[in-house]
Design a protein around this motif. Structure first.
Motif, short mmCIF file in Angstrom:
data_model
loop_
_atom_site.label_atom_id
_atom_site.label_comp_id
_atom_site.label_asym_id
_atom_site.label_seq_id
_atom_site.Cartn_x
_atom_site.Cartn_y
_atom_site.Cartn_z
N ARG B 48 -6.87 -0.04 0.91
CA ARG B 48 -7.43 -1.26 0.32
C ARG B 48 -6.31 -2.20 -0.13
O ARG B 48 -6.42 -3.42 -0.01
N ILE B 49 -5.25 -1.63 -0.68
CA ILE B 49 -4.11 -2.46 -1.09
C ILE B 49 -3.50 -3.14 0.14
O ILE B 49 -3.19 -4.33 0.11
N ALA B 50 -3.36 -2.36 1.22
CA ALA B 50 -2.79 -2.92 2.45
C ALA B 50 -3.61 -4.10 2.93
O ALA B 50 -3.08 -5.16 3.27
N ALA B 58 1.52 1.62 6.75
CA ALA B 58 2.87 2.18 6.93
C ALA B 58 3.91 1.39 6.15
O ALA B 58 4.88 1.96 5.62
N THR B 59 3.68 0.07 6.04
CA THR B 59 4.61 -0.78 5.29
C THR B 59 4.65 -0.37 3.83
O THR B 59 5.68 -0.42 3.17
N ILE B 60 3.49 0.03 3.30
CA ILE B 60 3.45 0.49 1.91
C ILE B 60 4.12 1.85 1.78
O ILE B 60 4.96 2.08 0.91
N ARG B 62 6.35 3.10 3.48
CA ARG B 62 7.79 3.05 3.66
C ARG B 62 8.47 2.80 2.31
O ARG B 62 9.62 3.14 2.10
N ARG B 63 7.74 2.21 1.37
CA ARG B 63 8.34 1.82 0.08
C ARG B 63 7.94 2.73 -1.08
O ARG B 63 8.68 2.87 -2.05
N TRP B 64 6.73 3.25 -1.03
CA TRP B 64 6.26 4.12 -2.11
C TRP B 64 5.71 5.41 -1.53
O TRP B 64 5.03 5.38 -0.49
N SER B 65 5.95 6.51 -2.21
CA SER B 65 5.49 7.79 -1.66
C SER B 65 3.99 7.97 -1.82
O SER B 65 3.38 8.77 -1.15
N GLY B 66 3.38 7.20 -2.73
CA GLY B 66 1.93 7.31 -2.90
C GLY B 66 1.44 6.26 -3.86
O GLY B 66 2.23 5.48 -4.39
N LYS B 67 0.13 6.26 -4.11
CA LYS B 67 -0.40 5.18 -4.94
C LYS B 67 0.02 5.32 -6.40
O LYS B 67 0.12 4.34 -7.12
#
Lengths: 206, 206
Positions: B48-50, B58-60, B62-67
């Protein structure tokens, strides 16, 4: 009216209906059962409690004005009671008893997943939180401030200090450990150590 | 990796992809938008954030391991930053700066319904709470304990006191006011009053 809050006090008038206490207990236990089953606070309605406790909705509304007051009484039944009487021997002794009862609540909260869960959910519900605040936290604060005022009168507490601030200074460390830091130590002598450290001050004595 | 946590620090290597910061900002702002729209934390997925941020999952990842880590960074962007440097002139001055930053957080929390709401929800989510605890609260505690150790070394703090307990004694009153008593006063001189009261002690000087 609640069986925990007032029904059992010896100076209350005798109830008209003899089964009243048993009914109230069934309602409180029914609510607790729903919580134990993992039903979120927000989904527990008076109707559902009535069904679980095997009573009519009117029976509940005769005793509690709404689900907020009922939840608060469920919590009070599950939590250790606040001390009814303070030793009165000194401000120090009274403060230790008050802090010790916060420590006991912290321990109860840690050992009970339900208590912990209900407390966490309560923070998201302003109405339930307000009910808990008014009937549990506020009286406890008043008791603390009263002890401090007596301490100022009898010379145990610096007279120039704001008792409201001093109350936060005294309960703060215990609440941080008991409420905000669930992994922190709550050793048996914690109340005494906090009070004595605060009375003496942090600065070295020259 | 987060743009708040480390991406903007001047000593970090330059990113390979120039749009990286803008993308991270879009993701953080997208998450904040969902929170502002009143979507409960539990219902906010990476997917939902994406969608909201207009990026791929995948872009998310790549930066954070999880929500959990992402939420913590959203909070850090919204909350006042902890002081990067302490004055170092005395234990008293350093403690006042640390407490003042807790007061600022408290004020921010009160003025922002979203911050308040996210904090409340976070308590119900052990994983998010753990992430926040490890990346925000723990470093702050370590800084406080470090200041106290220096105070014991230079004679400002009684050497016989347990610095972990003293840390709770110092942050406790401010946290009680800022976190547990949302209706309590947070006056400008509160940090200073708390520290000076604790140093001097509550007992009258004879």
């Amino acid at each position: 009216m609640s069986f925990v809050g007032s029904g059992t006090a010896p100076d209350q008038p005798v109830r008209g209906r003899p089964r009243s206490e048993a009914v109230e207990r069934a309602i409180l236990e029914g609510t607790m059962k729903l919580l134990e089953d993992g039903v979120p606070l927000a989904e527990i309605s008076i109707e559902r409690i009535a069904r679980t406790a095997g009573v009519g909705k009117a029976t509940i509304y005769r005793r509690w004005s709404g689900k907020e007051e009922l939840f608060v009484d469920v919590l009070r039944t599950a939590e250790p009671q606040d001390p009814e009487q303070l030793p009165g021997t000194s401000m120090r002794d009274d403060l230790i008893v008050l802090l010790e009862s916060l420590r006991q609540r912290g321990l109860a909260n840690r050992s009970s997943a339900i208590l912990h869960n209900v407390h966490a959910q309560m923070k998201s519900s302003p109405k339930i939180w307000a009910a808990y605040h008014n009937s549990v936290i506020l009286p406890r604060r008043r008791a603390g401030v009263e002890v401090l005022r007596r301490g100022q009168q009898n010379g145990e507490l610096r007279a120039d200090l704001d008792v409201e601030l001093v109350n936060d200074i005294i309960v703060g460390p215990m609440l941080v450990r008991a409420v905000l830091r669930p992994e922190a130590d709550l050793p048996e002598d914690l109340a005494e150590r906090i009070v004595d450290t605060l009375l003496a001050g942090l600065r070295p004595v020259n």
